[in-house]
Design an enzyme around this catalytic site. Structure first.
Site, PDB file in Angstrom:
ATOM      1  N   THR A   1       0.855  -1.189   0.000  1.00  0.00           N
ATOM      2  CA  THR A   1       0.000   0.000   0.000  1.00  0.00           C
ATOM      3  C   THR A   1       0.882   1.226   0.000  1.00  0.00           C
ATOM      4  O   THR A   1       2.010   1.183   0.491  1.00  0.00           O
ATOM      5  CB  THR A   1      -0.918   0.079   1.235  1.00  0.00           C
TER       6      THR A   1
ATOM      7  N   GLU B   1      -6.053  -3.683  -0.463  1.00  0.00           N
ATOM      8  CA  GLU B   1      -6.404  -4.906   0.282  1.00  0.00           C
ATOM      9  C   GLU B   1      -7.572  -5.665  -0.346  1.00  0.00           C
ATOM     10  O   GLU B   1      -7.836  -6.811  -0.001  1.00  0.00           O
ATOM     11  CB  GLU B   1      -6.810  -4.544   1.720  1.00  0.00           C
TER      12      GLU B   1
ATOM     13  N   LYS C   1     -14.019  16.270  14.286  1.00  0.00           N
ATOM     14  CA  LYS C   1     -15.079  16.299  15.312  1.00  0.00           C
ATOM     15  C   LYS C   1     -15.133  17.712  15.880  1.00  0.00           C
ATOM     16  O   LYS C   1     -14.194  18.149  16.545  1.00  0.00           O
ATOM     17  CB  LYS C   1     -14.749  15.315  16.438  1.00  0.00           C
TER      18      LYS C   1
ATOM     19  N   TRP D   1     -19.706  15.432  14.193  1.00  0.00           N
ATOM     20  CA  TRP D   1     -18.793  15.017  13.158  1.00  0.00           C
ATOM     21  C   TRP D   1     -19.008  15.840  11.870  1.00  0.00           C
ATOM     22  O   TRP D   1     -20.137  16.135  11.501  1.00  0.00           O
ATOM     23  CB  TRP D   1     -19.049  13.525  12.967  1.00  0.00           C
TER      24      TRP D   1
HETATM   25  P1  ADP Z   1      -3.582   4.149   0.499  1.00  0.00           P
HETATM   26  O1  ADP Z   1      -4.257   3.627   1.729  1.00  0.00           O
HETATM   27  O2  ADP Z   1      -2.123   4.243   0.676  1.00  0.00           O
HETATM   28  O3  ADP Z   1      -4.183   5.418  -0.044  1.00  0.00           O
HETATM   29  P2  ADP Z   1      -5.071   2.533  -1.401  1.00  0.00           P
HETATM   30  O4  ADP Z   1      -4.834   2.949  -2.787  1.00  0.00           O
HETATM   31  O5  ADP Z   1      -5.271   1.109  -1.136  1.00  0.00           O
HETATM   32  O6  ADP Z   1      -3.822   3.027  -0.604  1.00  0.00           O
HETATM   33  O7  ADP Z   1      -6.273   3.390  -0.847  1.00  0.00           O
HETATM   34  C1  ADP Z   1      -7.456   2.899  -0.321  1.00  0.00           C
HETATM   35  C2  ADP Z   1      -8.220   4.030   0.273  1.00  0.00           C
HETATM   36  O8  ADP Z   1      -8.478   5.054  -0.694  1.00  0.00           O
HETATM   37  C3  ADP Z   1      -9.582   3.668   0.798  1.00  0.00           C
HETATM   38  O9  ADP Z   1      -9.504   3.065   2.061  1.00  0.00           O
HETATM   39  C4  ADP Z   1     -10.281   5.012   0.819  1.00  0.00           C
HETATM   40  O10 ADP Z   1      -9.953   5.751   1.978  1.00  0.00           O
HETATM   41  C5  ADP Z   1      -9.691   5.720  -0.369  1.00  0.00           C
HETATM   42  N1  ADP Z   1     -10.620   5.636  -1.500  1.00  0.00           N
HETATM   43  C6  ADP Z   1     -10.555   4.824  -2.559  1.00  0.00           C
HETATM   44  N2  ADP Z   1     -11.554   5.059  -3.421  1.00  0.00           N
HETATM   45  C7  ADP Z   1     -12.304   6.052  -2.885  1.00  0.00           C
HETATM   46  C8  ADP Z   1     -13.494   6.735  -3.269  1.00  0.00           C
HETATM   47  N3  ADP Z   1     -14.114   6.481  -4.408  1.00  0.00           N
HETATM   48  N4  ADP Z   1     -13.970   7.683  -2.433  1.00  0.00           N
HETATM   49  C9  ADP Z   1     -13.361   7.978  -1.282  1.00  0.00           C
HETATM   50  N5  ADP Z   1     -12.229   7.376  -0.864  1.00  0.00           N
HETATM   51  C10 ADP Z   1     -11.706   6.417  -1.649  1.00  0.00           C
END
Ligand code: ADP
Length: 538
Positions: free
Chosen positions: A182, A329, A438, A443
């Site tokens: 990641t 993941e 918050k 929130w």
């Molecule tokens: P990193 O955690 O390093 O950014 P990832 O590419 O696996 O790596 O990112 C996953 C995260 O990206 C998700 O848990 C979410 O927070 C965010 N995410 C992915 N797609 C969306 C979306 N369409 N809208 C909002 N957040 C998103």
């Protein structure tokens, strides 16, 4: 009683065989570093992939060994995507936007045995090569220049592989096939180890999910998302499975190059993060009528999608944007905001509202939300941390002792995303748990504020963070990038937000900056903004 069906394992060689035998004449197209176009067929691709696998075996790669790549999106990278898992080894693309220290950490952590590097990325590789220990470095040379001493030339390696000695992996489908770290916006990067089965199921679920917009044999697919980011969202495996033409932009991910390639290759399906799409929209707006596009769908994910972006693409260019949510993941597709039969009856504006949500879970994925009181109701209102489980979801991280804190006692992955779930299972991500604001115990959604701010005609980008406040504990604070040549005042922005949100949501503090810092995959890097606020204040 056991079923009486054949015990054929779900493995990546089954995808390769299908692509080669059914779609042998379909093309794979690449824009090379010198901007010339390389094209060949799935038949050529299959032959070279098997030669590469045989050559890697000769170089000592055995089942379970990790083979890393440090590459842009191109056909040789696709060959490695298939050759490595098809011989039973583990494909491991490295994120070229990581720092040299992070890359060294990841290669050592994964214990990569061989690394395949683009010639144009050798300067990056040279920065960490002393800190790693691999048995061979294979360089993909696209300039025709001789490969530097001590390294192997990719074309020589492929030429030396005897495809008749290729032994496709036929073992247990749960065997590791592919690995991704990641992007590590917090803490050390974490390794996710996909299996053959999870990759095949993900490819199938992508086909099913996007009913109406799903990739088919007649599509021309260009992944804007890099092949080192969550396996290019599964697009290369999915496209090979369906026989879609694949187009790779090489190192050229700027709006102009992408638009030229969309036009020249008649690309019908693409996917990427909102920041890239935003630059494409600005380019299109700046040159009306210049590009003749055949795009029938843009899949967007990685961060929340501002409403204006969906609307602009649809209304000005007739291109539907499909909002998706995912995580490395999750292989990585988690949800898609497909238009259900009920929504087809809704007004266009309601459909845009829906498209800003992250949508419905893909097949095989189960979802639920949890807050301090327990599981949250599916009422579209109560936020909770999203938990997921399914056959394409990581069950733990690779060699990570902290893994357990990311999973519930009954084996669901805690996503770290705060979402509501509607009665029919549509999720809306409100924030990442670490970005939650918050204020006075209530929130505030930074995502919603950002989307609204980015609808202001003078705003290019906006990111909202929580900052300490004596009275309210925390208040939202907005960093705003004005469009070129435009100025905006905080009063104007406050006025713009008024009426759209409860009064206490509206930030009093604004700072105007040149660019929002981004992560290696183009997401807003809010930790950098929080540090900036600590240093400089409002
Ligand atoms: P990193 O955690 O390093 O950014 P990832 O590419 O696996 O790596 O990112 C996953 C995260 O990206 C998700 O848990 C979410 O927070 C965010 N995410 C992915 N797609 C969306 C979306 N369409 N809208 C909002 N957040 C998103």
């Amino acid at each position: 009683m056991r079923g009486l069906m054949m015990d054929v394992q779900l493995t990546i060689p089954t995808i390769l065989r299908r692509a080669e035998s059914l779609f042998s004449k379909k093309e794979i197209v690449t824009c090379l570093p010198n901007r010339s176009i390389h094209r060949y067929t799935y038949r050529d691709f299959g032959r070279r992939t098997k030669k590469l696998a045989a050559a890697l075996h000769q170089l000592g790669i055995r089942r379970g060994d990790r083979v890393a790549t440090l590459c842009w999106n191109h056909y040789q990278h696709l060959e490695a995507y298939f050759a490595v898992p098809c011989m039973g080894a583990v494909m491991h693309p490295l994120n070229i936007r990581f720092s040299a220290d992070e890359l060294a950490y990841i290669v050592n952590h994964a214990e990569d045995k061989i690394i395949i590097v683009d010639e144009v990325l050798l300067p990056l590789f040279e920065k960490f090569k002393q800190a790693i220990n691999v048995s061979a470095v294979i360089v993909i040379s696209q300039s025709g220049e001789p490969t530097p001493g001590g390294y192997l030339n990719y074309e020589d390696v492929v030429a030396g592989g005897d495809e008749t000695r290729f032994e496709p992996f036929e073992g247990d489908e749960h065997t590791a096939a592919f690995m991704c770290y990641t992007s590590g916006t917090t803490g050390k990067p974490k390794g996710i180890l996909y299996s053959h089965r999870s990759i095949v199921l993900h490819a199938i679920s992508m086909m099913l999910t996007c009913v109406g917009v799903g990739i088919t044999e007649s599509d021309v697919v260009l992944p804007m998302v890099p092949m080192f980011h969550a396996g290019a969202w599964g697009l290369p495996y999915n496209s090979a499975f369906t026989g879609a033409t694949q187009v790779f932009p090489g190192p050229y991910l700027d709006a102009e190059s992408l638009l030229q390639l969309f036009e020249a290759e008649r690309v019908t399906f693409t996917g990427g993060v909102p920041t890239v799409l935003m630059s494409i929209l600005h380019k299109l707006d700046a040159h009306p009528g210049r590009y003749k596009l055949s795009l029938r769908c843009i899949a967007l994910g990685g961060s929340a999608m501002p409403r204006f972006l969906i609307k602009a693409f649809h209304e000005r260019y007739g291109i539907p944007v499909l909002h998706t949510w995912g995580m490395t993941e999750l292989s990585p597709l988690g949800t898609t905001a497909v238009v259900t039969s009920e929504l087809e009856q809704a007004t266009q504006e309601e459909q845009y509202d829906h498209a800003t949500k992250q949508g419905y879970p893909v097949p095989f994925l189960e979802i639920r939300g949890r807050n301090d009181q327990g599981l949250v109701p599916w009422d579209g209102e109560t936020p909770g941390e999203l938990e997921v489980r399914g056959p394409c979801v990581a069950a733990s991280y690779y060699r990570d002792t902290e893994s357990h804190s990311k999973f519930t006692a009954d084996g669901w992955l805690k996503t770290g995303d705060i979402a509501t779930i509607s009665p029919d299972g549509c999720i809306e991500i409100k924030d990442r748990s670490k970005d939650v604001i918050k204020s006075g115990g209530e929130w505030v959604s930074s995502v919603a504020l950002e989307s609204a701010l980015m609808c202001h005609p003078s705003v290019l980008e906006a990111a909202v963070i929580g900052v300490p406040d004596e009275k309210w504990m925390e208040r939202p604070f907005a960093y705003v990038v004005p469009k070129e040549g435009q100025t905006i005042s905080p009063a104007e922005l406050k006025e713009f937000l008024t009426g759209k949100f409860a009064k206490f949501w509206i930030p009093e503090g604004y700072a105007f900056i040149d660019a929002i810092p981004k992560t290696s995959v183009g997401k807003f890097l809010k930790s950098a903004l929080r540090e900036r606020y600590e240093r400089e204040g409002g």
